[in-house]
Design a protein around this motif. Structure first.
Motif, short mmCIF file in Angstrom:
data_model
loop_
_atom_site.label_atom_id
_atom_site.label_comp_id
_atom_site.label_asym_id
_atom_site.label_seq_id
_atom_site.Cartn_x
_atom_site.Cartn_y
_atom_site.Cartn_z
N HIS A 60 5.73 -7.63 60.33
CA HIS A 60 6.47 -7.97 61.57
C HIS A 60 6.32 -6.87 62.61
O HIS A 60 7.12 -5.94 62.71
N HIS A 62 4.82 -5.92 66.84
CA HIS A 62 4.58 -6.43 68.20
C HIS A 62 3.57 -5.51 68.91
O HIS A 62 3.83 -5.04 70.00
N ASN A 88 4.58 -11.60 66.41
CA ASN A 88 5.77 -12.20 65.83
C ASN A 88 6.72 -12.73 66.90
O ASN A 88 6.66 -12.32 68.06
N CYS A 89 7.58 -13.64 66.49
CA CYS A 89 8.66 -14.19 67.34
C CYS A 89 8.12 -15.01 68.52
O CYS A 89 8.88 -15.38 69.40
N GLU A 112 11.37 -7.15 74.51
CA GLU A 112 10.89 -6.20 73.52
C GLU A 112 11.04 -4.75 73.97
O GLU A 112 10.45 -3.85 73.38
N ASP A 433 9.35 -4.28 63.59
CA ASP A 433 9.23 -4.48 65.05
C ASP A 433 8.37 -3.39 65.69
O ASP A 433 8.52 -3.11 66.89
ZN LIG Z 1 10.12 -9.41 66.50
#
Ligand SMILES: [Zn+2]
Length: 559
Positions: A60, A62, A88-89, A112, A433
């Protein structure tokens, strides 16, 4: 032989005890494992009895933007990570039309926590479609392996323009999105990602586009992803999205689903376990659902200029639309304050902040005269001032020109609960993240934290179990071939570490983003080396400066 690492305790990643021996590498692959291997390597390393494991797979992250200017993907490889999953997301930067670039960057800024100046200076927009993005990052090269989701919000903006944040898609638009996903999967996407979470807001507090999708749209798109029997569907789930609905998607697409972000909330202590139980029941019916959890307390460093913990509140929305003097005026407005306080009266499942003022701490004041207040919690400071905590925080921040830095430890701070989550058979530990929230927190060292804090220090799981959780298990969930295990015929993604000291270090600020902007980072403790495809990319001092980019863009996944 290119490389032989000798005299190591070898954890293969399957979850069993270590065996002593050597590992030999040729052309990026593990070619032999055993005691006193014959032959010599061009490079010979004496591990001195330290432990060797497969490199960590961080599923996970970014790094979608950062990878266009930083091929090292700092700091992950210094923290033992050899493969990352980006996108992700649903927050990706491809596909993207030239006219939407600034909008996409402004959304990332909000959702983010990336600075718009960093993105404007940093992102190299040498692509438009997702397949072009894949080619562009592959050509630039990378020092860890990278797999990429194709992201729902970008696809929506690409197809629907400004309407992407207004409504569900019509059938014509759905057809176009479907085609983009099929093309993306053909170009080597690892799957399709989205978010239905209310804290995911873009520029000026507008919902991220994926949040406007209806269940029908999700069904069409997830089925499009699984059309050739490949791909994993990943979502960050809002409370309104039921596990039963996701199970129906797993059923119709016949694909696994990764459900993020299951974090423990002390104001609703059983909620996460209820979700994990529902996921477990679906698994019992033969549907492969996973609950993605974190082994790190969720901390956010923030100022009221960008107060992420508050942004899940509807009444806070106006504060996301203004800046500077206008923001200060709004924060002093009695009606605004009353609305936020009223909303906070009602605790809400899945909401980040629920009036836990003792979990907000003042960490850095703007004016030296206030320094004596640093390190105190907001509830204490408010009590001393004879004010309500919310009023105190706003008054004080405005008096400091909105530069006061707070930290919030809102979720995942109950170690008994988090230990129980880590042991849940439906859970997958990830959620670093990495590459995002650069000014709020840095959990890129989550793997070292799992091994040091949770396995060694707390005994919540064993070290071999922790290693399995970070390597063989995610490789299997994400269908990544020939990685995540120390075995002959596997890629030589390796991490050499000291189990006695392994940990993530304290967070600190560095100024290495484009334009010299700051981000939070952590240093590794007890890491002696990280190898990606047989090439060392980090040592005990961190990432090795080099022109080598041994990472691969992963485009082939099994069914
Ligand atoms: Zn995320």
């Amino acid at each position: 032989m290119d490389l032989i690492i000798r005299n190591a305790q070898i954890f293969d990643g399957l979850g069993g005890q270590a065996t002593h021996g050597d590992v030999a590498v040729k052309a990026g692959m593990i070619v032999a494992i055993g005691e006193n291997l014959n032959g010599t390597g061009a490079e010979e390393i004496d591990a001195g009895g330290l432990s060797l494991m497969p490199g960590i797979i961080d599923s996970h992250t970014h790094f979608d933007a950062q990878i266009t200017w930083d091929s090292t993907l700092a700091p992950s490889s210094s923290l033992g990570v050899t493969s990352v999953v980006i996108g992700n997301c649903g927050f990706t930067i491809a596909p993207c039309r030239p006219r939407d670039r600034d909008l996409v960057m402004r959304n990332l800024t909000q959702v983010e926590g990336m600075s718009i100046d960093v993105l404007r200076q940093g992102v190299n927009w040498n692509f438009e479609s997702f397949p072009q993005y894949m080619d562009a990052i592959e050509q630039r090269g990378m020092s860890t392996n990278v797999a990429a989701f194709i992201g729902h919000s970008s696809i929506r903006t690409y197809v629907m323009g400004a309407d992407a944040v207004e409504r569900a898609a019509n059938s014509n638009e759905l057809g176009q999105m479907k085609k983009i996903i099929e093309d993306g999967m053909a170009a080597g996407a690892i799957g399709f990602s989205t978010s239905t979470a209310p804290q995911h807001n873009g520029h000026a507090g507008v919902p991220m586009p994926s949040r406007m999708a209806d269940p029908y749209e999700l069904e069409i798109l997830v089925n499009a992803m699984g059309h050739d029997g490949k791909g994993i569907f990943m979502l960050t789930k809002g409370a309104q999205t039921e596990v039963s609905f996701l199970e129906s998607l797993a059923n119709s697409s016949n694909r696994p689903i990764m459900i993020a972000a299951l974090l423990h909330n002390s104001t609703k202590p059983e909620a996460t376990f209820d979700e994990l139980a529902a996921i477990g029941e679906a698994r019992g019916r033969g549907h492969e659902l996973w609950g993605q959890i974190s082994c790190c307390p969720l901390t956010n460093d923030f100022t009221l200029k960008s107060a992420y913990p508050m942004e899940g509140l509807n009444a806070w929305k106006p504060a996301m639309k203004v800046q500077g003097e206008d923001l200060k005026a709004l924060l002093m407005d009695p009606d605004f304050r009353k609305n936020v306080k009223d909303e906070l009266l009602q605790p809400l499942d899945g909401r980040l902040f629920n009036s836990e003022w003792h979990k907000l701490e003042l960490i850095e004041v703007n004016y030296p005269k206030n320094q004596h207040l640093e390190g105190k919690t907001v509830d204490l400071l408010a009590a001393e001032a004879g004010q309500e905590p919310f009023d105190w925080m706003l008054d004080f921040s405005v008096s400091e020109d909105l530069e006061t830095l707070f930290t919030a430890v809102l979720l995942n701070s109950d170690e008994d609960a988090v230990g129980r989550m880590i042991r849940d058979p439906s859970a997958s530990v990830a959620l670093s993240d990495a590459g995002a929230h650069l000014t709020f927190f840095c959990d890129a060292g989550f793997g070292l934290h799992l091994m040091g804090h949770w396995a060694r220090d707390l005994g919540a799981i064993t070290l071999p179990e922790a290693i399995h959780e970070l390597t063989t298990k995610p490789a299997k969930i994400f269908r990544i071939p020939k990685r995540g295990k120390i075995e002959v015929g596997y890629h030589a993604d390796l991490l050499l570490f000291d189990p006695v000291t392994v940990a993530r270090g304290a967070k600190h600020r560095v100024h290495d983003l484009p334009g010299g902007e700051a981000r939070l980072t952590t240093d590794a403790v007890g890491v002696h080396g990280t190898w990606v495809n047989g090439v060392q990319v980090a040592n005990q001092n961190g990432i090795i400066e080099s022109d080598q980019k041994p990472g691969e863009l992963l485009r082939d996944f099994y069914k």
